[in-house]
Design an enzyme around this catalytic site. Structure first.
Site, short mmCIF file in Angstrom:
data_model
loop_
_atom_site.label_atom_id
_atom_site.label_comp_id
_atom_site.label_asym_id
_atom_site.label_seq_id
_atom_site.Cartn_x
_atom_site.Cartn_y
_atom_site.Cartn_z
N SER A 46 -60.41 -52.97 111.87
CA SER A 46 -59.27 -52.19 110.92
C SER A 46 -58.90 -52.98 109.48
O SER A 46 -59.17 -53.90 109.57
CB SER A 46 -57.82 -52.07 112.33
OG SER A 46 -57.52 -53.23 111.52
N LYS A 47 -57.90 -52.23 108.53
CA LYS A 47 -57.63 -52.84 107.49
C LYS A 47 -56.52 -53.94 107.54
O LYS A 47 -56.57 -55.24 107.20
CB LYS A 47 -57.04 -51.88 106.91
CG LYS A 47 -56.68 -51.85 105.21
CD LYS A 47 -55.76 -51.58 104.78
CE LYS A 47 -56.50 -49.61 104.29
NZ LYS A 47 -55.45 -48.82 103.62
N ARG A 48 -55.23 -54.19 109.11
CA ARG A 48 -55.18 -55.34 109.76
C ARG A 48 -55.64 -56.52 110.04
O ARG A 48 -55.33 -57.74 109.26
CB ARG A 48 -54.32 -55.08 110.31
CG ARG A 48 -52.69 -54.44 109.99
CD ARG A 48 -51.91 -53.92 111.05
NE ARG A 48 -52.54 -53.17 111.54
CZ ARG A 48 -52.75 -53.62 113.70
NH1 ARG A 48 -52.59 -54.59 113.62
NH2 ARG A 48 -53.56 -52.61 113.93
N ARG A 49 -56.66 -56.21 110.38
CA ARG A 49 -57.76 -56.62 111.45
C ARG A 49 -58.92 -57.75 110.85
O ARG A 49 -59.51 -58.77 110.63
CB ARG A 49 -57.91 -57.16 112.59
CG ARG A 49 -56.77 -56.26 113.10
CD ARG A 49 -58.07 -56.13 115.32
NE ARG A 49 -58.94 -55.25 115.37
CZ ARG A 49 -57.87 -54.50 115.71
NH1 ARG A 49 -56.85 -53.98 116.23
NH2 ARG A 49 -58.79 -52.76 115.56
#
Ligand code: GLU
Length: 471
Positions: A239-242
């Site tokens: 994911s983009k966040r992680r």
């Protein structure tokens, strides 16, 4: 190879950076098109005007070219832009309405929730038989069959079966008449003659709906291949966040494109023997979409890094020097531009090449040559400058002041000084290395000293002595 009628497509939405999952989908599509003499269509799904940006589109085209998917190749067709097919999307929606396969609906989310008790049960068919006509604000819903099942022919997942009764009457165009993704994507695939859809697993749940649309529009659905989800070391979907996702970010960290492409090809597939490091051209021939595994593919950055090291070592010295170039000047290089000397670098390059796993590590190996003073790293200093280091460095300094400035001579001189101090060469090297390069590890020491020159080496030994014995 004879031209075949296989037509695949890559259909990214230009809403962000080009990421590794998209790159894998593109590469698998490309491999299928090229090995079969078929066609790879690039379609930019640019209908989400709020989130699209033109520069992302160019970014996609450039990134594809970088991984070898060139718009100049005869297998390449496009790019097409979904937004340019808007009239066809509307026509298809109206055709489905005219044929009784779709109906208008004015239910609000709140009303639906009131009736079904939940927002998540899907549409309950309330407007099915109400005979509503088009009016601003009314969505158009596809009337899904109540009986039977939709069998998806998926080359990766077998034949997933979806009971039609479980597929809600889904929206195909919104209250303002604009078609939704499900419909636009099908109409484009149909118009572009796509025969095989290779895409990420997150679209599998859309597939029965899309297949029903293909059939309702009077066409034979394509064959599908849903690629496994890509997960990180904690088995979480990337994911983009992680996670680091953008191909560009990997390149900026010093991964080589060839290594990336090789590794991406292995996210769900393998050539079948023990070899994993293989040029793309060879993989393209061996790749079989039916052999793609459906279980999650682990994006193993450590393994990718090891691959990268292998790819770096396989470069010619010349190519290695060229690949390092972006790290040797501003803004990445820590030294002043005038301090850099390409000839000096060229002498060190082959020694560095055997040691790097990432191109970005190059500056740390050679910065002692181009910085006025070596980097100051307290941990390295503490590790190397044990009691007795000052005495040793003073003797080394004395020996080096008169030594022939040549690696072997410098080595013999240090060996002799070390012996006087009861130290093996390895131990005697440590304080000299830290005094001169700032680090405990690096390129072969005596070649480094030879290249750095007597004057600068002695100055650095003096500076270290001053630091050890301030008085
Ligand atoms: N634009 C969609 C996406 O980027 C493509 C879906 C598809 O490949 O059918 O997810």
């Amino acid at each position: 190879m004879s031209a075949s009628s296989i037509r695949v497509r890559f259909a990214p939405s230009p809403t962000g950076m080009f990421h590794v999952g998209g790159a894998r989908s593109a590469l698998y599509n490309w491999a299928v098109a090229r090995q079969s003499g078929g066609t790879f269509v690039l379609r930019i799904e640019d209908t989400d005007t709020a989130r699209n940006r033109p520069e992302w589109t160019q970014g996609i085209i450039d990134a594809l070219a970088a991984i070898g998917i060139s718009a100049d190749d005869p297998a390449f067709e496009g790019p097409y832009f979904q937004s340019e097919n808007a009239v066809r999307h509307r026509e298809a929606a109206l055709r489905l309405y005219a044929a009784g396969r779709a109906y208008y609906c004015d239910c609000t989310r709140e009303q639906l929730k009131e009736r079904t008790g939940s927002e998540h049960l899907g549409y309950d068919g309330f407007c099915r038989e109400r005979g509503l006509e088009f009016a601003e604000g009314r969505a158009l819903r596809f009337r899904t069959p109540d009986e039977g099942e939709t069998v998806v022919e998926d080359l990766v997942r077998g034949k997933p079966i979806f009971p039609n009764a479980a597929i809600e009457d889904f929206v195909i165009s919104r209250g303002d008449g604009s078609p939704v993704f499900l419909l636009a994507n099908v109409v484009d695939d149909l118009d572009e003659g796509i025969t095989l859809v290779i895409r990420g697993e997150e679209h599998l749940s859309n597939t029965p709906k899309q297949q029903l649309l293909w059939e309702a529009l009077g066409a034979r659905p394509p064959v599908w291949a849903h690629l496994p989800v890509i997960v990180n070391e904690k088995r979480q979907k990337l994911s983009k966040r992680r996670d680091k996702l953008a191909l560009e970010d990997y390149l900026a960290d010093g991964f080589l494109l060839e290594a990336m492409v090789n590794y991406l090809m292995l996210l769900g597939w393998g050539p079948g023997d023990d070899r994993e490091i293989m040029p793309y051209e060879e993989m393209e021939q061996l790749f079989r979409i039916e052999n793609v595994n459906s279980s999650p593919a682990f994006f193993d950055v450590k393994k990718l890094t090891a691959f990268n090291g292998e790819y770096i070592r396989a470069l010619s010295t010349e190519a290695f020097i060229a690949a390092c170039a972006p790290w040797l000047s501003a803004p990445r290089a820590p030294w002043r531009a005038e301090a850099f000397d390409a000839d000096v670098f060229a002498v060190m390059a082959p020694l560095a090449q055997t040691r790097l796993t990432l191109l970005s590590e190059i500056t740390g190996y050679v910065d002692f040559l181009f910085l006025d003073e070596p980097v100051s790293d307290e941990a390295s200093w503490a590790k190397a400058m044990k009691p007795g280091a000052a005495d040793l460095l003073r003797d080394v300094r004395r020996a080096y002041a008169g030594a022939t400035w040549q690696a072997n001579e410098l080595k013999s001189a240090l060996t002799a000084v070390g012996e006087n101090h009861g130290l093996k060469l390895g131990k005697a090297q440590a304080p000299v290395r830290v005094a001169v390069t700032g680090r405990t590890v690096g390129l072969p020491l005596f070649e480094s000293l030879e290249l750095l020159g007597r004057e600068r080496t002695l100055a650095r030994l003096d500076a270290a002595l001053l630091k050890l014995l301030p008085n």
